[in-house]
Design an enzyme around this catalytic site. Structure first.
Site, short mmCIF file in Angstrom:
data_model
loop_
_atom_site.label_atom_id
_atom_site.label_comp_id
_atom_site.label_asym_id
_atom_site.label_seq_id
_atom_site.Cartn_x
_atom_site.Cartn_y
_atom_site.Cartn_z
N HIS A 119 -8.85 -3.26 6.33
CA HIS A 119 -10.20 -2.89 5.88
C HIS A 119 -11.08 -2.35 7.00
O HIS A 119 -11.70 -1.31 6.86
CB HIS A 119 -10.87 -4.11 5.24
CG HIS A 119 -12.20 -3.82 4.63
ND1 HIS A 119 -12.36 -2.94 3.57
CD2 HIS A 119 -13.45 -4.28 4.92
CE1 HIS A 119 -13.64 -2.88 3.23
NE2 HIS A 119 -14.33 -3.68 4.04
N SER A 178 -17.14 -0.18 4.78
CA SER A 178 -17.26 -1.26 3.80
C SER A 178 -18.53 -1.05 2.95
O SER A 178 -18.70 0.03 2.39
CB SER A 178 -17.26 -2.62 4.52
OG SER A 178 -17.11 -3.67 3.60
N ASP A 223 -5.80 -2.34 2.74
CA ASP A 223 -7.13 -2.95 2.61
C ASP A 223 -7.07 -4.06 1.56
O ASP A 223 -6.70 -3.82 0.41
CB ASP A 223 -8.14 -1.87 2.19
CG ASP A 223 -9.57 -2.38 2.13
OD1 ASP A 223 -9.79 -3.59 2.31
OD2 ASP A 223 -10.47 -1.55 1.89
#
Length: 205
Positions: A146, A18, A112
């Site tokens: 994600h 991330s 994601d």
């Protein structure tokens, strides 16, 4: 890090997920001795706050909160919030990863919902190759969300976010779990190859 007793050297490996992904790309771009960098669903543009290194300043990628979608339960889908780093003033937020001296591996969850990770990985590849650099490895996982964490971690499908709302991260449980196991093997193989020069038995990349 190279002076640390537990760091073998001669190079350093980075792993970021991330926001940690774009921080790792920035480190690889500006610091010496970074040999291998793995980005799990990261951005190739600086996100969230101004990035400063010596006399270099990279502004954050712009956002448009009007693009947030809220479902019936109040959970936000923010996948479309970030601007395109290839357009207008937002091009200044693109991290100059062509300055990096090491190798890259991008792990992408195709479901994601935090941001468009596959797009970012593809644009990173385009930029590197346009500057005569090695094409990075990109591994995409259909049905993965994600947070592709180490194997057997519980899938986090939604949670609170710095935007102030609970957000959806995406992912289908079975596909996401399979991605965790496979990605972990490929990450280890990548680091073995580029940090030790040895081929890992499993997870060949």
């Amino acid at each position: 890090m190279l002076q640390h007793s537990q760091v073998k050297g001669p190079g350093i490996g980075l792993l970021g997920i991330s926001k940690g992904g774009d921080l790792c790309i920035s480190m690889a771009s500006f610091l010496k001795g970074i040999t291998a960098t793995v980005i799990i669903n990261g951005s190739v543009a600086n996100v969230g706050a101004v990035l400063r290194y010596k006399d270099i300043t990279i502004p954050p990628l712009g956002i448009n909160q009007k693009r947030i979608k809220i479902d019936k339960s109040g959970i936000a889908d923010i996948v479309d919030v970030l601007n395109n780093p290839l357009e207008g003033a937002d091009r200044q937020s693109f991290i100059p990863l062509e300055k990096a001296e090491g190798h890259f591996l991008f792990i992408v969850g195709k479901d994601d919902h935090n941001w468009k990770s596959e797009f970012f990985a593809t644009e990173a590849s385009n930029r590197l190759q346009a500057h005569g650099k090695e094409k990075p490895a990109i591994v995409c996982y259909p049905g993965a969300g994600h947070y592709i964490e180490p194997p057997f971690s519980p899938m986090c499908s939604a949670s609170m976010h710095v935007v102030g709302n609970p957000v959806i991260w995406g992912g289908e449980p079975k596909a996401h779990s399979v991605a965790q196991v496979d990605a972990w093997q490929k990450i280890q193989a990548f680091f073995h190859k580029h940090l030790s020069g040895k081929q890992c038995v499993t997870g060949k990349l």
